[in-house]
Design a protein around this motif. Structure first.
Motif, PDB file in Angstrom:
ATOM      1  N   GLU A 105      -5.694  -3.736  -7.597  1.00 20.48           N
ATOM      2  CA  GLU A 105      -4.274  -3.978  -7.831  1.00 20.48           C
ATOM      3  C   GLU A 105      -3.444  -3.604  -6.604  1.00 20.48           C
ATOM      4  OE1 GLU A 105      -6.296  -2.334  -9.817  1.00 20.48           O
ATOM      5  OE2 GLU A 105      -6.462  -3.716 -11.523  1.00 20.48           O
ATOM      6  N   GLN A 106      -3.778  -2.470  -5.978  1.00 20.40           N
ATOM      7  CA  GLN A 106      -3.055  -2.058  -4.778  1.00 20.40           C
ATOM      8  C   GLN A 106      -3.282  -3.044  -3.639  1.00 20.40           C
ATOM      9  OE1 GLN A 106      -4.786   1.898  -4.499  1.00 20.40           O
ATOM     10  NE2 GLN A 106      -2.843   2.868  -5.086  1.00 20.40           N
ATOM     11  N   GLN A 107      -4.511  -3.541  -3.508  1.00 20.08           N
ATOM     12  CA  GLN A 107      -4.801  -4.513  -2.454  1.00 20.08           C
ATOM     13  C   GLN A 107      -3.978  -5.782  -2.649  1.00 20.08           C
ATOM     14  OE1 GLN A 107      -9.035  -5.132  -1.548  1.00 20.08           O
ATOM     15  NE2 GLN A 107      -9.470  -3.185  -2.566  1.00 20.08           N
ATOM     16  N   ALA A 108      -3.886  -6.248  -3.893  1.00 19.88           N
ATOM     17  CA  ALA A 108      -3.101  -7.454  -4.162  1.00 19.88           C
ATOM     18  C   ALA A 108      -1.622  -7.227  -3.852  1.00 19.88           C
ATOM     19  CB  ALA A 108      -3.282  -7.874  -5.614  1.00 19.88           C
ATOM     20  N   GLY A 160      -1.077  -9.427  -0.768  1.00 23.17           N
ATOM     21  CA  GLY A 160      -0.657 -10.678  -1.367  1.00 23.17           C
ATOM     22  C   GLY A 160      -1.695 -11.263  -2.306  1.00 23.17           C
ATOM     23  N   PRO A 161      -1.283 -12.228  -3.133  1.00 17.83           N
ATOM     24  CA  PRO A 161      -2.182 -12.782  -4.159  1.00 17.83           C
ATOM     25  C   PRO A 161      -3.363 -13.550  -3.581  1.00 17.83           C
ATOM     26  CG  PRO A 161      -0.135 -14.050  -4.010  1.00 17.83           C
ATOM     27  CD  PRO A 161       0.058 -12.838  -3.161  1.00 17.83           C
ATOM     28  N   GLY A 176      -3.062   5.327   3.054  1.00 21.33           N
ATOM     29  CA  GLY A 176      -2.763   5.004   1.676  1.00 21.33           C
ATOM     30  C   GLY A 176      -2.037   3.672   1.603  1.00 21.33           C
ATOM     31  N   PRO A 177      -1.531   3.302   0.434  1.00 24.94           N
ATOM     32  CA  PRO A 177      -0.851   2.003   0.282  1.00 24.94           C
ATOM     33  C   PRO A 177       0.309   1.799   1.254  1.00 24.94           C
ATOM     34  CG  PRO A 177      -1.318   2.972  -1.865  1.00 24.94           C
ATOM     35  CD  PRO A 177      -1.654   4.019  -0.849  1.00 24.94           C
ATOM     36  N   GLN A 207       0.604  -1.125   3.918  1.00 28.10           N
ATOM     37  CA  GLN A 207       1.718  -2.059   3.817  1.00 28.10           C
ATOM     38  C   GLN A 207       2.367  -2.270   5.179  1.00 28.10           C
ATOM     39  OE1 GLN A 207       2.883  -3.733   0.755  1.00 28.10           O
ATOM     40  NE2 GLN A 207       3.553  -4.922   2.542  1.00 28.10           N
ATOM     41  N   ASP A 208       2.490  -1.188   5.942  1.00 30.31           N
ATOM     42  CA  ASP A 208       3.054  -1.306   7.295  1.00 30.31           C
ATOM     43  C   ASP A 208       2.188  -2.218   8.161  1.00 30.31           C
ATOM     44  OD1 ASP A 208       5.133   0.379   6.633  1.00 30.31           O
ATOM     45  OD2 ASP A 208       4.196   2.174   7.490  1.00 30.31           O
ATOM     46  N   ILE A 209       0.868  -2.058   8.046  1.00 27.86           N
ATOM     47  CA  ILE A 209      -0.044  -2.899   8.827  1.00 27.86           C
ATOM     48  C   ILE A 209       0.051  -4.349   8.371  1.00 27.86           C
ATOM     49  CG2 ILE A 209      -2.486  -3.380   9.284  1.00 27.86           C
ATOM     50  CD1 ILE A 209      -2.951  -0.330   9.132  1.00 27.86           C
ATOM     51  N   SER A 210       0.096  -4.561   7.062  1.00 26.91           N
ATOM     52  CA  SER A 210       0.208  -5.919   6.534  1.00 26.91           C
ATOM     53  C   SER A 210       1.497  -6.578   7.002  1.00 26.91           C
ATOM     54  CB  SER A 210       0.150  -5.889   5.009  1.00 26.91           C
ATOM     55  OG  SER A 210       0.298  -7.181   4.457  1.00 26.91           O
TER      56      SER A 210
END
Length: 273
Positions: free
Chosen positions: A130-133, A137-138, A169-170, A174-177
């Motif tokens: 769930e965190q990865q999605a 993203g989906p 962590g998430p 998220q910053d990398i994404s």
């Protein structure tokens, strides 16, 4: 002085040799000799042949020394306690207990860190599906990290990736994404505006790619050339980049190759190094 380990005729009633005490208490002969030299625990008896023997009282003192050493007390503090020059023995032990508690806390933190490191090496991402999605993203496939582990798990780059992953962590992911998404948009904008391979603008994008990719592991220019080939040839990567702009996968490979040539690297012979 004769070495007490050579004595064979001493009994428990007469006294114990240093070798016998060493065996009984599980301490080295060297430690016993040292404690004797500094006056911490001296044998009370001596045989006619000159061998020094430990009495029952000596053995009791040695037992206490061993216990205090296991608790982490230094030899000076132990001697002060045993000789009565430290009046507040409970206070000294409480202070030692505090130090032990702090050490346990540090070890527990270390243990938790090691657990995360092991998980990172085995799983790659320490995020739930769930965190990865939510982060990637989906379109993200949570099986991709496991597949990458199977293909690259024995490489230096996977180890570098896992070591970085263990501390993220998430929010960090998220910053990398977000950085990757910003870079992809910059690639699309560049091809729209007619940026050509080898131009300053294209070379800046190639450098930015290396900086963004460093979040996973350090990327040499030769390795970047290999990735450029993969971006164009691999159906999954090509679909990603061509989905941003038609022909982007090939254009991306071309700007990487042009930058490599400018740095004295032949893209046709570059290898993963």
């Amino acid at each position: 002085m004769p070495d007490a380990t050579d004595a064979t005729d001493a009994t428990d009633a007469d006294g114990l040799t240093v070798g016998q005490v060493s065996t009984r208490l599980g301490v080295t002969v060297r430690a016993l000799h040292h404690w004797d030299e500094i006056g911490l625990a001296r044998p009370s008896l001596r045989t006619a042949a000159g061998y020094r023997l430990y009495t029952a009282g000596d053995l009791e003192r040695l037992h206490r020394i061993v216990v205090y050493r296991e608790l982490g007390l230094g030899l000076d503090r132990i001697q002060a306690i045993l000789d009565g020059s430290t009046a507040d023995v409970p206070g000294a032990l409480r202070a030692q207990r505090k130090q032990v508690a702090e050490r346990i806390d540090r070890l527990q933190q270390l243990s938790a860190g090691l657990d995360r490191m092991v998980d990172a090496h085995e799983r790659g991402l320490l995020l739930t599906s769930e965190q990865q999605a939510a982060v990637f993203g989906p379109q993200w496939n949570p099986d991709w990290p496991a597949q990458a582990r199977q293909r690259y798990g024995d490489t230096t780059q996977w180890l570098q990736y896992a070591e970085g992953s263990a501390s993220r962590g998430p929010e960090e992911w998220q910053d990398i994404s977000d950085a990757v998404a910003d870079f992809d948009r910059a690639l699309g904008d560049a091809i729209d505006t007619g940026v050509t391979p080898g131009s300053p603008e294209a070379n800046q994008l190639v450098e930015r790619h290396r900086e963004v990719f460093a979040s996973y592991f350090p990327l040499t220019r030769q390795m970047q050339v290999c990735l450029g080939r993969k971006y164009e040839a691999d159906p999954g990567f090509a679909a990603h980049y061509d989905g941003i702009r038609a022909g982007l996968a090939t254009w991306f490979r071309r700007i990487i190759d042009a930058s490599a040539r400018a740095h004295g690297i032949d893209p046709d012979t570059a290898t993963w190094q």
